[in-house]
Design an enzyme around this catalytic site. Structure first.
Site, PDB file in Angstrom:
ATOM      1  CB  SER A 115      -0.871   0.016   1.259  1.00 58.25           C
ATOM      2  OG  SER A 115      -1.613   1.207   1.349  1.00 58.25           O
ATOM      3  CE1 TYR A 161      -3.765  -1.857   5.449  1.00 56.73           C
ATOM      4  CE2 TYR A 161      -3.719   0.411   4.660  1.00 56.73           C
ATOM      5  CZ  TYR A 161      -3.829  -0.944   4.403  1.00 56.73           C
ATOM      6  OH  TYR A 161      -4.014  -1.383   3.110  1.00 56.73           O
TER       7      TYR A 161
HETATM    8  N1  NAP Z   1      -8.743  -0.571  -1.033  1.00 54.49           N
HETATM    9  C1  NAP Z   1      -7.693   0.199  -0.883  1.00 54.49           C
HETATM   10  O1  NAP Z   1      -7.783   1.447  -0.861  1.00 54.49           O
HETATM   11  C2  NAP Z   1      -6.319  -0.414  -0.778  1.00 54.49           C
HETATM   12  C3  NAP Z   1      -5.218   0.409  -0.983  1.00 54.49           C
HETATM   13  C4  NAP Z   1      -3.952  -0.127  -0.890  1.00 54.49           C
HETATM   14  C5  NAP Z   1      -3.780  -1.451  -0.562  1.00 54.49           C
HETATM   15  N2  NAP Z   1      -4.863  -2.243  -0.341  1.00 54.49           N
HETATM   16  C6  NAP Z   1      -4.631  -3.653  -0.015  1.00 54.49           C
HETATM   17  O2  NAP Z   1      -5.157  -4.427  -1.059  1.00 54.49           O
HETATM   18  C7  NAP Z   1      -5.492  -5.731  -0.592  1.00 54.49           C
HETATM   19  C8  NAP Z   1      -6.914  -6.060  -1.024  1.00 54.49           C
HETATM   20  O3  NAP Z   1      -7.797  -5.098  -0.509  1.00 54.49           O
HETATM   21  P1  NAP Z   1      -9.200  -4.765  -1.200  1.00 54.49           P
HETATM   22  O4  NAP Z   1      -9.403  -3.313  -1.017  1.00 54.49           O
HETATM   23  O5  NAP Z   1      -9.269  -5.396  -2.522  1.00 54.49           O
HETATM   24  O6  NAP Z   1     -10.330  -5.518  -0.383  1.00 54.49           O
HETATM   25  P2  NAP Z   1     -10.659  -6.026   1.006  1.00 54.49           P
HETATM   26  O7  NAP Z   1     -12.080  -5.944   1.161  1.00 54.49           O
HETATM   27  O8  NAP Z   1      -9.869  -5.374   2.058  1.00 54.49           O
HETATM   28  O9  NAP Z   1     -10.253  -7.564   0.798  1.00 54.49           O
HETATM   29  C9  NAP Z   1      -9.502  -8.262   1.641  1.00 54.49           C
HETATM   30  C10 NAP Z   1      -9.354  -9.679   1.123  1.00 54.49           C
HETATM   31  O10 NAP Z   1      -8.546 -10.390   2.053  1.00 54.49           O
HETATM   32  C11 NAP Z   1      -9.205 -11.605   2.356  1.00 54.49           C
HETATM   33  N3  NAP Z   1      -8.870 -12.024   3.718  1.00 54.49           N
HETATM   34  C12 NAP Z   1      -9.037 -11.333   4.860  1.00 54.49           C
HETATM   35  N4  NAP Z   1      -8.679 -12.085   5.909  1.00 54.49           N
HETATM   36  C13 NAP Z   1      -8.281 -13.279   5.409  1.00 54.49           C
HETATM   37  C14 NAP Z   1      -7.830 -14.474   5.985  1.00 54.49           C
HETATM   38  N5  NAP Z   1      -7.692 -14.613   7.323  1.00 54.49           N
HETATM   39  N6  NAP Z   1      -7.520 -15.507   5.182  1.00 54.49           N
HETATM   40  C15 NAP Z   1      -7.645 -15.394   3.846  1.00 54.49           C
HETATM   41  N7  NAP Z   1      -8.057 -14.292   3.227  1.00 54.49           N
HETATM   42  C16 NAP Z   1      -8.389 -13.241   4.022  1.00 54.49           C
HETATM   43  C17 NAP Z   1     -10.686 -11.309   2.222  1.00 54.49           C
HETATM   44  O11 NAP Z   1     -11.408 -12.496   1.962  1.00 54.49           O
HETATM   45  P3  NAP Z   1     -12.336 -13.273   3.007  1.00 54.49           P
HETATM   46  O12 NAP Z   1     -12.980 -12.237   3.875  1.00 54.49           O
HETATM   47  O13 NAP Z   1     -13.294 -14.006   2.135  1.00 54.49           O
HETATM   48  O14 NAP Z   1     -11.401 -14.164   3.726  1.00 54.49           O
HETATM   49  C18 NAP Z   1     -10.674 -10.409   1.000  1.00 54.49           C
HETATM   50  O15 NAP Z   1     -10.683 -11.192  -0.165  1.00 54.49           O
HETATM   51  C19 NAP Z   1      -5.277  -5.691   0.916  1.00 54.49           C
HETATM   52  O16 NAP Z   1      -4.012  -6.225   1.214  1.00 54.49           O
HETATM   53  C20 NAP Z   1      -5.291  -4.198   1.227  1.00 54.49           C
HETATM   54  O17 NAP Z   1      -4.585  -3.920   2.416  1.00 54.49           O
HETATM   55  C21 NAP Z   1      -6.141  -1.760  -0.449  1.00 54.49           C
END
Ligand code: NAP
Length: 257
Positions: A143, A156
């Site tokens: 991130s 975070y």
């Molecule tokens: N959205 C943003 O602005 C942003 C910006 C920069 C970086 N990121 C990063 O991008 C990545 C994806 O984020 P996102 O925004 O697409 O959506 P999100 O809603 O945060 O998705 C998180 C994903 O992680 C999975 N997850 C959570 N706990 C888990 C566990 N214990 N075991 C296996 N899987 C698990 C969830 O699936 P289940 O709940 O089905 O397990 C879900 O598919 C993350 O690493 C986040 O930190 C996001």
């Protein structure tokens, strides 16, 4: 076929975590579209099953915080495919916006468990097979929060800075095994669940995160970059890609109209 005819190429195999929603789902979808065999990993089986039905990815429910489930996933992939070409660690997320003075242990522990230890567990489990592959790839989704701290971001930031540090160490440690280690660091991405989960399910507060930003990044914007990085010739390493919407000049400077 003559004895010297090349063996028909088999599709490369990827394990994509976070595939039940957002960036992970979009990446699994796109990588499958490129003809890869994709293991779509997350906890929610129903969502993975729907994605599998629609796209042909292989649903592989797994809680990345549980060592036995990670080992079982690794064993399954290797038993079914005999190889793995790429591991994309996209599972992760944020809990809370408390300042350090108000930090909640359980939120910080969750962020460490998923972003840092979960990524480490998957990587450790698949590393022998990735080394054996000879042209393996690990992609870690960190991130902008892994590069710049902000007020209310401490937990975070700490987790994503740690994930970034682990990614750099891995690149140094595994270069002798020709492992390509990619880090993708997005800024503001409007995904369905990230802010909702961070803000305890408060939909209005989650909407305010993106309020007035005409074009935040979408899951698919980030997925395109992930898939581009992983499908480049293996000797090309986009070792750190920071990707932000144009409206976000810096973490603290977002144009809202
Ligand atoms: N959205 C943003 O602005 C942003 C910006 C920069 C970086 N990121 C990063 O991008 C990545 C994806 O984020 P996102 O925004 O697409 O959506 P999100 O809603 O945060 O998705 C998180 C994903 O992680 C999975 N997850 C959570 N706990 C888990 C566990 N214990 N075991 C296996 N899987 C698990 C969830 O699936 P289940 O709940 O089905 O397990 C879900 O598919 C993350 O690493 C986040 O930190 C996001």
């Amino acid at each position: 076929m003559t004895e010297t005819a090349p063996v028909a190429p088999t599709a490369p195999v990827a394990v994509v975590t976070g595939a039940s929603t957002g960036i992970g789902e979009a990446t699994a979808r796109r990588l499958r579209g490129e003809g890869w065999t994709v293991y779509a990993v997350a906890r929610r089986e129903d969502r993975l099953a729907a994605l599998a039905e629609e796209t042909g990815v292989i649903a592989a429910a797994c809680d990345i915080t549980v060592e036995a489930e990670v080992t079982a996933l690794r064993d399954r992939v290797l038993a079914e495919q005999g190889r793995v070409d790429a591991l994309l660690n996209i599972s992760g997320g944020a809990r809370g916006t408390d300042r350090v003075g108000d930090a909640k242990d359980e939120d910080w522990a969750w962020m460490y468990e998923v972003n840092v230890l979960g990524t480490m567990r998957l990587t450790r489990a698949f590393l022998p097979a990735l080394r054996e592959n000879g042209e393996g790839t690990v992609l870690n989704l960190t991130s902008l929060a892994a590069q710049r701290a902000y007020e209310g971001g401490g937990g975070y930031n700490a987790a994503k800075f740690a994930e970034h540090a682990m990614t750099e160490a891995l690149r140094l440690e595994e270069v002798e095994h020709n492992l390509r280690v990619i880090e993708i660091a997005p800024g503001l991405v409007h995904t369905p669940e990230f802010s909702l989960n961070r803000l305890g399910g408060d939909a209005e507060a989650a909407d305010r995160v993106y309020a007035g930003v005409e074009k935040p990044l979408t899951s698919d914007d980030v997925a395109r970059v992930c898939v581009f990085a992983v499908t480049l010739p293996h000797h090309v390493d986009l070792d750190l890609v920071t990707i932000k919407p144009v409206a976000q000049a810096a973490p603290h400077k977002v144009i809202r109209r």
